[in-house]
Design a protein around this motif. Structure first.
Motif, PDB file in Angstrom:
ATOM      1  N   GLY A  64       0.799  -1.214   0.000  1.00  0.00           N
ATOM      2  CA  GLY A  64       0.000   0.000   0.000  1.00  0.00           C
ATOM      3  C   GLY A  64       0.825   1.254   0.000  1.00  0.00           C
ATOM      4  O   GLY A  64       0.295   2.344  -0.173  1.00  0.00           O
TER       5      GLY A  64
ATOM      6  N   CYS D  27      -4.215   0.304   4.335  1.00  0.00           N
ATOM      7  CA  CYS D  27      -5.182   0.578   5.386  1.00  0.00           C
ATOM      8  C   CYS D  27      -4.467   0.924   6.686  1.00  0.00           C
ATOM      9  O   CYS D  27      -4.911   1.779   7.440  1.00  0.00           O
ATOM     10  CB  CYS D  27      -6.083  -0.623   5.606  1.00  0.00           C
ATOM     11  N   SER D  61      -7.096  -4.921   9.808  1.00  0.00           N
ATOM     12  CA  SER D  61      -6.981  -4.655   8.382  1.00  0.00           C
ATOM     13  C   SER D  61      -6.347  -5.859   7.720  1.00  0.00           C
ATOM     14  O   SER D  61      -5.542  -6.554   8.317  1.00  0.00           O
ATOM     15  CB  SER D  61      -6.139  -3.410   8.135  1.00  0.00           C
ATOM     16  N   GLY D  89     -11.281  -1.763   5.366  1.00  0.00           N
ATOM     17  CA  GLY D  89     -10.814  -2.050   4.017  1.00  0.00           C
ATOM     18  C   GLY D  89     -11.458  -3.280   3.424  1.00  0.00           C
ATOM     19  O   GLY D  89     -11.984  -4.139   4.123  1.00  0.00           O
ATOM     20  N   CYS D 121     -10.647   0.912  -0.435  1.00  0.00           N
ATOM     21  CA  CYS D 121      -9.407   0.196  -0.709  1.00  0.00           C
ATOM     22  C   CYS D 121      -8.333   1.193  -1.030  1.00  0.00           C
ATOM     23  O   CYS D 121      -8.129   1.521  -2.168  1.00  0.00           O
ATOM     24  CB  CYS D 121      -9.565  -0.790  -1.851  1.00  0.00           C
ATOM     25  N   PRO D 122      -7.643   1.725  -0.064  1.00  0.00           N
ATOM     26  CA  PRO D 122      -7.892   1.594   1.358  1.00  0.00           C
ATOM     27  C   PRO D 122      -9.003   2.536   1.802  1.00  0.00           C
ATOM     28  O   PRO D 122      -9.337   3.460   1.085  1.00  0.00           O
ATOM     29  CB  PRO D 122      -6.564   2.044   1.964  1.00  0.00           C
TER      30      PRO D 122
END
Lengths: 400, 323, 157, 139, 143
Positions: A64, D27, D61, D89, D121-122
């Protein structure tokens, strides 16, 4: 007295599950063992039954923080397989996002380093200013993280004049703040006392253990894929590879802040040179058989994807090597003879992205109390009861 | 009548109830100022300006399930928070807020009360260590060891630093020391160095950044409190809050000229001065990053202790020149 | 040194230890090596060409054979050493004597393909969970798994 | 009266424990971002706690990996009652893109009961705050 | 090295307005292209299943209700959706049948409530001609 302490997988210093088992004597670490696997999700297998388009979003969700770097690395490789030539404007926008992502990642890391050192004010200030770059990314791509701007053959969204002006304004603010944080990081006595000389990794060791990214550069080994294997636009912009030779956590802070400043420079050049034209070309659904090795300099170091196609609309093999995995042997080396108090700092200093490495370490939980493992059915029943008893009120307002 | 008054003293003002309320207020103040330093809001929506936030935390913890680890020494584990609370509350009674009348001192003011106070304030550290040790958790044990290690660092500089105004005032009684400086406020200035040393030592005693090593959450999870939950955790948090009030009260009494002026004015003096000390402590907390336990020890013995001795020498010399 | 010059040099230097050298793209060299000569070639490359940086090791399941690729990079070019071993008897020598940093990737190779790396200093599983059933190697093409049934809690409301 | 007081205190002081069960970090970073000056959840008395013993709300998460499953249950057991779980998420809710991977057990609710689902997402920090607010409104 | 380098910054911010947004009481604005929740515009849909094929998260399910009447059912699982908007890109119609809105505060205590469900009649490419016939049945969003 020597005993073992487990760090992770659920540990406040780690935002992700990994387990380190430290053998300590008093406060000094004598042995380190890393167990991966808590974050292993089986992505490489999964990629083999998704088509080329779906895989963009799949690899994007490897991580991420450096989501764009994985997606770009993958897209670059697939474009070579499909023999597509994305238009210049598309490439410029793609690498603009990738530099903005580097800024966001390094700022994030700088804050986390402050947090691990117990310097919460620093953490708060850095993260406050990180919101500026998050806003820019949201403006360009429509989401704060997981930008999803890449597509096979270019990018999905164009930039307009208003957005460019906003990006320029944001960069000015960020540059000023970064210089200020550099000043703080290098001058605050208690912070420097914590990070100077900690986590020593000599250049010879860094080379032998295949360290990558800022970790290697902080040990004086100037490796940067953007310079040595310039992809796309990087041979058209002017930038330097930041290095430091103090080989410790302080060096890694210095390298990252210098890279931030370089990134602002690159962003400005990209905006200056942004050519007009299309942003994407249409991609076929199937790729020709072949193989390609795609390299990319992610914020944490070299990212490498090996993609093999067998002529269908799905890859035959997609191998992902994220930078963090390459840094683990070096981390073990750095942790040796350190103090317990240095574990989070050293570990954070490689900017671990465990989800990237997509494997993980043996956990023992924080609490040592007697636990009875409740059966799943039991828990589920409880959940159902709770659901029935507590319906969500319509427009329930939190009584403040 | 005297019994009722004593009981009132003990339970309501300035005893437990007042200490409880005031310490929650101080915690709110501390959190709010800390948040404002960081450009945040801090607790806002609990009561007016979030004033009730610490009380909400306290009540919530009281109502939570209380988990005692299987391996822990259960009796010790349960009784330690109560002892800790009792000890700091007793120390709170010794503050010269209410026994301002020198000629007719209450039974809580006596010659040597400053020594008793310092002693009572070092007890929570030992209780913390026992609490950590009795919970048998690995992280708690490391936290406990760090608590004791730090004790050797900051205790001596604190004692020496508090000694210097006492020597200058020629008294071992808090009320008398305060009264001496009320008469000669200028003499507070020579003690400035001792004040700074004492501030740092109190910061270490309260285990706040940069000395939050025993419960450094990024290193050893919850440290000493890892296994405490529910009521016991609530009591420990209260203990720390009251300790914050009492030690800032002590610093205010010794270094800032006490709380003169009778019940009402004295009370205002008390509030303003303790909040000032807490503000300084909070600034220190926002300003620094956590250091290592070995750095605490070397810092305390290389800089704090010698400086405190120097201060002591200077004060003794000064006392020779004073009429 | 350009890629073409480098290939000439490698050919004359390594001789028939290397079966094939190809250069499909700029800065990408693919060397094909027999599995027995892998360690020798790696050591030679390290000493004479400064090939010290191992990016990763990829395994590919080709049906009858496992293809293993060692991706190295240097400032001049990228070397990809390819070797093939039979699936029936998957054994390969460890290259850790030459490149100590290879151990993680070799462990991963063991986990995911069931390739036995001879001489690996640390053979514990790296990524698979502790309760993973032995003899299951997820990245082999013939390995399939059954998706667990998803139970969504709560009724329809 | 007492009941009202405890309810009030519970709403006003939810301490959270962050649990990552194999998430991609996005997340997690957004959860941390919710603590920082821009969103500052301490306004509502929310503090991020390090140990499960101190926490009231588990903010989970990520999809549940096989290796993490038992640990999640253990951590859930360690949190003293009353406890709540928020799944943040798409991965924590259903596994999103990882659905069908061999090492994924599915969303958090396949392992522990979940009280609130926050999609995204996130999930943006404001969406997370929104989820917490809705959870507290439910109490 | 200086002592207390951070001090001026801290003191300056003590009396400054905090950077905090007053979130739950004042909604934040999202940029105009924000990718929120996907929704279907049933009149436009030609049931080509391009979105279902390209969705990386199995969030779109299209099933046939009645082949003769060409009635289809589309379920969007918002609990699986990763908001990548690939379905919008893949959608071949103009204007797009799949669209994104900027809604993101859809937290919910039940996963079943996060499904969005449409039953619709397959439309032809020119919606104006088909609209009268399709109108009574189409667009029955059940949430």
């Amino acid at each position: 007295m020597s005993f073992q302490i487990p760090i992770g997988p659920q540990h406040p210093a780690l935002k992700e599950p990994i387990s380190l088992r430290m053998t300590v004597e008093g406060e000094v670490i004598t042995g380190v063992d890393i167990r991966l696997g808590y974050n292993h999700r089986g992505l490489e297998k999964l990629a083999e039954d998704r088509n080329w388009t779906q895989n963009i979003y799949l690899v994007e969700r490897i991580c991420g923080i450096c989501s764009h770097s994985h997606a770009t690395c993958y897209v670059q490789g697939v474009e070579k397989l499909m023999e597509l030539a994305p238009p210049k404007r598309g490439l410029y926008i793609r690498y603009l996002v990738s530099e903005l992502e580097r800024i966001h990642s390094h700022l994030l890391w700088l804050g986390v380093a402050g947090h691990e050192a117990g310097f919460d004010s620093f953490f708060m200030y850095v993260w406050r200013d990180r919101e500026v770059v998050m806003d820019l990314l949201e403006l360009i791509t429509g989401n704060r993280v997981h930008y999803a701007i890449n597509t096979l053959g270019g990018v999905r969204r164009d930039l307009d004049a208003g957005q460019i002006a906003k990006i320029r304004d944001g960069l000015v603010v960020l540059r000023k703040r970064s210089e200020y944080y550099f000043h703080i990081g290098a001058n605050e006595p208690s912070f420097v006392a914590r990070i100077a000389g900690v986590g020593y990794l000599s250049k010879e060791k860094a080379v032998a253990l295949c360290a990558v990214g800022p970790t290697a550069r902080a040990s004086g080994w100037a490796r940067d894929v953007r310079k040595e294997d310039p992809y796309a636009v990087y041979d058209e912009v002017d930038f330097d590879v930041a290095t430091a030779d103090s080989c410790d956590v302080l060096g890694r802070v210095v390298v990252r802040v210098k890279e931030l400043l370089e990134s602002y420079k690159i962003c400005e050049q990209i905006l200056d040179k942004l050519p007009p034209g299309d942003i994407a070309v249409k991609a076929p659904r199937k790729a020709k058989p072949g193989e390609v090795v795609s390299r990319y300099e992610a914020p944490r170091g070299e990212n490498i994807h090996y993609i093999k196609s067998n002529g269908t609309d799905k890859p035959e093999r997609l191998k992902v090597r994220a930078p963090t995995l390459g840094n683990y042997p070096a981390t073990v080396e750095m942790l040796r003879k350190g103090f317990i108090a240095d574990i989070p700092l050293i570990f954070a200093a490689i900017d671990p992205c465990i989800c990237c490495a997509e494997r993980s370490v043996t956990l023992i939980d924080a609490g040592s109390g007697e636990e009875s493992v409740a059966r799943m059915s039991d828990l589920r029943r409880r959940a159902i009861v709770r659901h029935e008893n507590a319906p969500l009120k319509r427009n329930a307002v939190w009584p403040l | 009548m005297a019994v009722v008054r004593t009981l009132l003293y003990l339970v309501v003002y300035p005893g437990l109830l007042f200490l409880f309320l005031y310490s929650t207020f101080c915690e709110w103040f501390d959190r709010k100022v800390y948040a404002r330093f960081q450009n945040r809001m801090g607790p806002t929506h609990t009561g007016r300006f979030g004033l009730l936030q610490p009380i909400a935390d306290f009540v919530k913890l009281l109502s939570k399930e209380d988990v005692v680890p299987e391996a822990a020494d259960k009796r010790l584990f349960a009784v330690l928070p109560i002892i800790g609370l009792a000890v700091v509350s007793t120390a709170g009674l010794l503050l010269p807020v209410w026994n301002f009348d020198l000629a007719n001192p209450g039974w809580t003011s006596f010659s040597g009360d400053i020594i008793v106070m310092l002693y009572l304030l070092s007890l929570p550290t030992l209780i913390l260590f026992l609490a950590a040790w009795s919970s048998t958790n690995l992280f708690s044990t490391i936290g406990g060891a760090r608590v004791l290690t730090m004790l050797f660092g900051y205790e001596v500089p604190l004692f020496l630093a508090v000694l210097s105004p006492a020597i200058l005032a020629n008294s071992w009684r808090l009320a008398e020391i305060a009264a001496f400086y009320q008469r000669k406020p200028l003499l507070l200035l020579p003690n400035l160095l001792a004040f700074i040393i004492a501030l740092i030592a109190v910061q270490a005693k309260l285990e706040r950044t940069p000395f939050d090593i025993p419960h450094a959450e990024t290193e050893i999870v919850g440290g000493t409190f890892t296994e405490y939950s529910g009521k016991k955790l609530a009591l420990f948090r209260l203990t720390f809050d009251i300790e914050l009030v009492v030690s800032s009260g002590l610093l205010a009494a010794v270094f800032l000229g006490g709380f003169p002026g009778g019940a009402v004015v004295g009370f205002i003096h008390f509030v303003v001065k303790t909040l000032f000390v807490i503000f300084l402590l909070c600034l220190l907390r926002a300003l620094t990053s956590r250091i290592r336990v070995d750095q605490v020890i070397s810092f305390a013995w290389k800089y704090l202790a010698p400086l405190a001795v120097l201060q002591l020498l200077a004060i003794i010399l000064l006392k020779g020149f004073l009429p | 040194m350009t890629d073409a010059e480098l290939i000439e040099k490698l050919k004359s230097d390594l001789g028939d230890t290397v079966e094939e050298i190809s250069n499909p793209a700029r800065r990408r060299l693919f060397l094909k090596v027999a599995p027995q000569r892998l360690l020798a070639v790696t050591t030679r490359l390290r000493d004479a060409y400064g090939v010290v940086f191992l990016s990763t090791i990829s395994g590919v399941d080709n049906g009858e054979m496992f293809e293993i690729l060692y991706h190295f990079s240097t400032p001049e070019t990228d070397y990809n050493i390819r070797t093939e071993i039979p699936k029936a008897n998957p054994h390969i020598d460890s290259i850790t004597p030459a490149i100590p940093g290879a151990v993680l990737y070799e462990r991963e190779l063991q986990d995911m393909f069931g390739i036995v790396v001879d001489g690996i200093p640390d053979a514990r599983p790296l990524v698979l969970p502790d309760d993973w059933p032995a003899g299951n190697f997820p990245l082999r093409k013939d390995w399939k798994h059954e998706r667990p049934q998803e139970v969504i809690p709560g009724g329809k409301s | 009266m007492l009941k009202k007081l405890t309810r009030w205190s519970r709403i006003k002081s939810p301490w959270i424990l962050h649990l990552n069960s194999g998430a991609c970090n996005a997340c997690d970073i957004e959860i941390v971002a919710a603590l920082t000056p821009r969103f500052d959840v301490e306004r509502f008395g929310i503090l991020l706690k390090a140990t499960p013993r101190h926490a009231d709300v588990i903010v989970a998460s990520g999809p549940v990996t096989r290796q993490m499953r038992d640990r999640i249950i253990r951590i859930y057991e360690q949190v003293p009652d009353p406890k709540f779980v928020i799944a943040v998420g798409a991965c924590a809710m259903s596994g999103c893109v990882y659905r069908g991977a061999y090492n994924i057990m599915g969303g958090i609710d396949q392992v522990i009961p979940v009280n609130m689902y926050v999609p995204g997402c996130p999930a943006r920090p404001d969406a997370i705050i929104d989820g917490v607010v809705k959870l507290l409104g439910k109490l | 090295m200086k002592i207390a380098v951070f001090l001026p910054e801290l003191l300056r911010h003590l009396f400054k307005k905090p950077a905090t947004v007053d979130y739950p009481f004042k909604k934040l604005e999202v940029p105009k292209d924000f990718r929120g929740t996907p929704y279907l515009n049933p009149e436009m849909c030609i049931a080509c299943r391009a979105c279902e094929r390209d969705c990386p998260a199995e969030a779109i399910e299209i099933s046939s209700v009645n082949e003769a009447e060409k009635r289809f059912r589309m379920v969007i699982h918002n609990d699986r959706c990763i908001h990548c908007a690939q379905c919008v890109d893949s959608c071949p119609t103009t204007p797009k049948a799949m669209q994104m809105d900027s809604l993101f505060e859809i937290a919910c205590d039940d996963r079943h409530k996060l499904k969005t469900d449409w039953v619709y009649v397959r439309a032809v490419l020119k919606p104006k001609a088909a609209a009268p016939a399709a109108a009574p049945q189409a667009a029955e969003p059940k949430t």
